[in-house]
Scaffold this motif. Structure first.
Motif, PDB file in Angstrom:
ATOM      1  N   MET A  78       5.082   9.613  10.542  1.00 39.07           N
ATOM      2  CA  MET A  78       4.048   9.533   9.518  1.00 39.07           C
ATOM      3  C   MET A  78       3.694   8.080   9.212  1.00 39.07           C
ATOM      4  SD  MET A  78       4.003  11.621   5.902  1.00 39.07           S
ATOM      5  CE  MET A  78       5.698  11.153   5.536  1.00 39.07           C
ATOM      6  N   LEU A  79       4.709   7.233   9.138  1.00 43.21           N
ATOM      7  CA  LEU A  79       4.473   5.811   8.875  1.00 43.21           C
ATOM      8  C   LEU A  79       3.832   5.126  10.079  1.00 43.21           C
ATOM      9  CD1 LEU A  79       7.701   4.917   6.901  1.00 43.21           C
ATOM     10  CD2 LEU A  79       5.373   4.395   6.147  1.00 43.21           C
ATOM     11  N   ALA A  80       4.260   5.497  11.279  1.00 46.91           N
ATOM     12  CA  ALA A  80       3.682   4.904  12.483  1.00 46.91           C
ATOM     13  C   ALA A  80       2.194   5.229  12.584  1.00 46.91           C
ATOM     14  CB  ALA A  80       4.419   5.405  13.719  1.00 46.91           C
ATOM     15  N   THR A  81       1.831   6.453  12.212  1.00 48.00           N
ATOM     16  CA  THR A  81       0.428   6.863  12.256  1.00 48.00           C
ATOM     17  C   THR A  81      -0.392   6.174  11.181  1.00 48.00           C
ATOM     18  OG1 THR A  81       1.066   9.035  13.123  1.00 48.00           O
ATOM     19  CG2 THR A  81      -1.126   8.846  12.165  1.00 48.00           C
ATOM     20  N   SER A  82       0.175   6.054   9.987  1.00 53.58           N
ATOM     21  CA  SER A  82      -0.566   5.501   8.852  1.00 53.58           C
ATOM     22  C   SER A  82      -0.567   3.983   8.814  1.00 53.58           C
ATOM     23  CB  SER A  82       0.027   6.036   7.537  1.00 53.58           C
ATOM     24  OG  SER A  82      -0.015   7.439   7.477  1.00 53.58           O
ATOM     25  N   VAL A  83       0.568   3.368   9.122  1.00 50.50           N
ATOM     26  CA  VAL A  83       0.733   1.927   8.959  1.00 50.50           C
ATOM     27  C   VAL A  83       0.749   1.182  10.282  1.00 50.50           C
ATOM     28  CG1 VAL A  83       2.163   0.123   7.913  1.00 50.50           C
ATOM     29  CG2 VAL A  83       2.037   2.372   6.839  1.00 50.50           C
ATOM     30  N   GLY A  84       1.325   1.800  11.308  1.00 47.67           N
ATOM     31  CA  GLY A  84       1.471   1.123  12.586  1.00 47.67           C
ATOM     32  C   GLY A  84       2.889   0.610  12.783  1.00 47.67           C
ATOM     33  N   PRO A  85       3.088  -0.333  13.693  1.00 45.98           N
ATOM     34  CA  PRO A  85       4.438  -0.850  13.973  1.00 45.98           C
ATOM     35  C   PRO A  85       5.135  -1.416  12.745  1.00 45.98           C
ATOM     36  CG  PRO A  85       2.891  -1.572  15.658  1.00 45.98           C
ATOM     37  CD  PRO A  85       2.065  -0.947  14.580  1.00 45.98           C
ATOM     38  N   LYS A  89       9.860  -0.541   8.764  1.00 45.09           N
ATOM     39  CA  LYS A  89      10.759  -1.044   7.723  1.00 45.09           C
ATOM     40  C   LYS A  89      10.681  -0.245   6.431  1.00 45.09           C
ATOM     41  CE  LYS A  89       7.230  -4.525   6.714  1.00 45.09           C
ATOM     42  NZ  LYS A  89       6.910  -5.962   6.808  1.00 45.09           N
ATOM     43  N   TYR A  90       9.665   0.620   6.299  1.00 40.91           N
ATOM     44  CA  TYR A  90       9.513   1.418   5.084  1.00 40.91           C
ATOM     45  C   TYR A  90      10.110   2.817   5.233  1.00 40.91           C
ATOM     46  CZ  TYR A  90       6.128  -2.237   3.975  1.00 40.91           C
ATOM     47  OH  TYR A  90       5.524  -3.449   3.749  1.00 40.91           O
ATOM     48  N   VAL A  91      10.648   3.125   6.394  1.00 40.55           N
ATOM     49  CA  VAL A  91      11.195   4.460   6.631  1.00 40.55           C
ATOM     50  C   VAL A  91      12.272   4.844   5.607  1.00 40.55           C
ATOM     51  CG1 VAL A  91      12.529   5.889   8.233  1.00 40.55           C
ATOM     52  CG2 VAL A  91      10.607   4.544   9.079  1.00 40.55           C
ATOM     53  N   PRO A  92      13.260   3.977   5.316  1.00 41.33           N
ATOM     54  CA  PRO A  92      14.280   4.375   4.333  1.00 41.33           C
ATOM     55  C   PRO A  92      13.699   4.743   2.969  1.00 41.33           C
ATOM     56  CG  PRO A  92      14.996   2.435   5.549  1.00 41.33           C
ATOM     57  CD  PRO A  92      13.568   2.653   5.908  1.00 41.33           C
ATOM     58  N   TYR A  93      12.727   3.953   2.508  1.00 41.40           N
ATOM     59  CA  TYR A  93      12.133   4.234   1.188  1.00 41.40           C
ATOM     60  C   TYR A  93      11.336   5.532   1.201  1.00 41.40           C
ATOM     61  CZ  TYR A  93       8.923   4.091  -2.732  1.00 41.40           C
ATOM     62  OH  TYR A  93       8.179   4.433  -3.832  1.00 41.40           O
ATOM     63  N   VAL A  94      10.435   5.685   2.165  1.00 45.08           N
ATOM     64  CA  VAL A  94       9.589   6.880   2.197  1.00 45.08           C
ATOM     65  C   VAL A  94      10.422   8.125   2.468  1.00 45.08           C
ATOM     66  CG1 VAL A  94       7.644   7.996   3.350  1.00 45.08           C
ATOM     67  CG2 VAL A  94       7.579   5.541   2.913  1.00 45.08           C
ATOM     68  N   PHE A  95      11.452   7.994   3.323  1.00 44.11           N
ATOM     69  CA  PHE A  95      12.339   9.127   3.579  1.00 44.11           C
ATOM     70  C   PHE A  95      13.055   9.549   2.290  1.00 44.11           C
ATOM     71  CE2 PHE A  95      16.693  10.570   4.375  1.00 44.11           C
ATOM     72  CZ  PHE A  95      16.459  11.713   5.134  1.00 44.11           C
ATOM     73  N   SER A  96      13.561   8.579   1.540  1.00 44.33           N
ATOM     74  CA  SER A  96      14.254   8.879   0.284  1.00 44.33           C
ATOM     75  C   SER A  96      13.293   9.499  -0.727  1.00 44.33           C
ATOM     76  CB  SER A  96      14.866   7.605  -0.304  1.00 44.33           C
ATOM     77  OG  SER A  96      15.813   7.043   0.585  1.00 44.33           O
ATOM     78  N   LEU A  97      12.078   8.956  -0.800  1.00 44.18           N
ATOM     79  CA  LEU A  97      11.078   9.476  -1.724  1.00 44.18           C
ATOM     80  C   LEU A  97      10.699  10.906  -1.377  1.00 44.18           C
ATOM     81  CD1 LEU A  97       9.058   8.741  -4.045  1.00 44.18           C
ATOM     82  CD2 LEU A  97       7.438   8.121  -2.242  1.00 44.18           C
ATOM     83  N   PHE A  98      10.417  11.145  -0.112  1.00 43.37           N
ATOM     84  CA  PHE A  98      10.023  12.478   0.346  1.00 43.37           C
ATOM     85  C   PHE A  98      11.143  13.491   0.115  1.00 43.37           C
ATOM     86  CE2 PHE A  98      10.128  15.475   4.011  1.00 43.37           C
ATOM     87  CZ  PHE A  98       9.023  16.240   3.665  1.00 43.37           C
TER      88      PHE A  98
END
Length: 261
Positions: A78-85, A89-98
């Protein structure tokens, strides 16, 4: 003749202090441990327990490890599609939030009322969803200004905007940007509260019809109960969709901070 008790659909959202913490305070501010805080703690504990199962790093992953890896892969995609490479680095935060929102939504749907306990959905309070929104919005501001400086304000002037229109477009885009944390938290709060209110109202129809005799039971209780079953299934879907939408929009907003699109 005693009045028939009525079902209050809003009572389920009442925040109540637990364990005699009514008078706990620091510097004059009440810090009571409430039912909302308890279910937040339960969601965090469930998240920690869930993630711990994915830390085994077995060569042949079991079901638990596979579930964690699937969810992290989903967030990473989801982050790769929305933000790119830069989204890695935001995976831990977004994963925890989700995961936190997902577990919170589903915990509030567990039928613990069958054993005398009432589940509490703290995501049905804007005070909770609003804080999560402000956290996401703060990350966008910090990243945006840290990476781009004052050039971050170019986000509010779309490329190709005619010069005479820049002041007006800038104000409109700025207001739209500032409304984001409000709309992000409001969407989750309204979706979760509306479903729970509707279920409570329908349950009152079932109870009232059951106490009103066979005819009223057939006319009111049976259709209401059937509708409740359908809405419960819909609520399970909504609980997952709302967690996904919250995380997805967070990714979109992070993309604005990273790439100024």
């Amino acid at each position: 003749m005693a009045a028939e008790p009525k079902v209050d659909p809003m009572h389920q959202f009442t925040i109540e202090p637990l364990f005699g913490s009514d008078n706990w305070s620091i510097a004059g501010h009440n810090i009571a441990f409430t039912n909302s805080a308890l279910w937040m703690a339960m969601s965090v504990a469930l998240l920690i327990l869930f993630v711990s199962g994915g830390l085994r790093r077995q060569l042949v992953p079991g079901r638990w490890q596979m579930a964690v890896e699937t969810m992290t892969g989903f967030v990473d995609s989801m982050l790769a599609t929305s933000v790119g490479p830069n989204g890695k680095k935001y995976v831990p935060y977004v994963f925890s939030l989700f995961s936190f929102i997902l577990f919170a939504n589903y915990l509030g749907l567990v039928p613990l009322g069958l054993v005398g306990l009432h589940p509490y959905t703290f995501t049905s309070h804007f005070s909770a969803t609003g804080v999560l929104s402000i956290m996401a919005f703060s990350i966008v501001l910090v990243v945006g200004f840290a990476k781009h400086g004052l050039h971050f304000f170019s986000l509010f002037v779309p490329h190709g905007t005619p010069v005479p229109m820049i002041p007006l477009i800038f104000v409109v885009e700025l207001i739209s940007f500032l409304v984001r944390p409000f709309s992000l938290g409001l969407r989750l709060f309204v979706a979760m509260m509306a479903g729970h209110v509707l279920l409570e109202v329908l349950s009152s129809f079932v109870i009232t019809g059951g106490n009103g005799g066979p005819l009223l039971f057939t006319i009111a209780s049976v259709p209401s109960f059937i509708l409740m079953v359908g809405i419960c299934a819909l609520e399970l879907l909504v609980a997952g969709i709302q967690a996904y939408v919250f995380a997805l929009l967070t990714c979109v907003y992070i993309n604005d901070a990273e790439n100024l699109h």
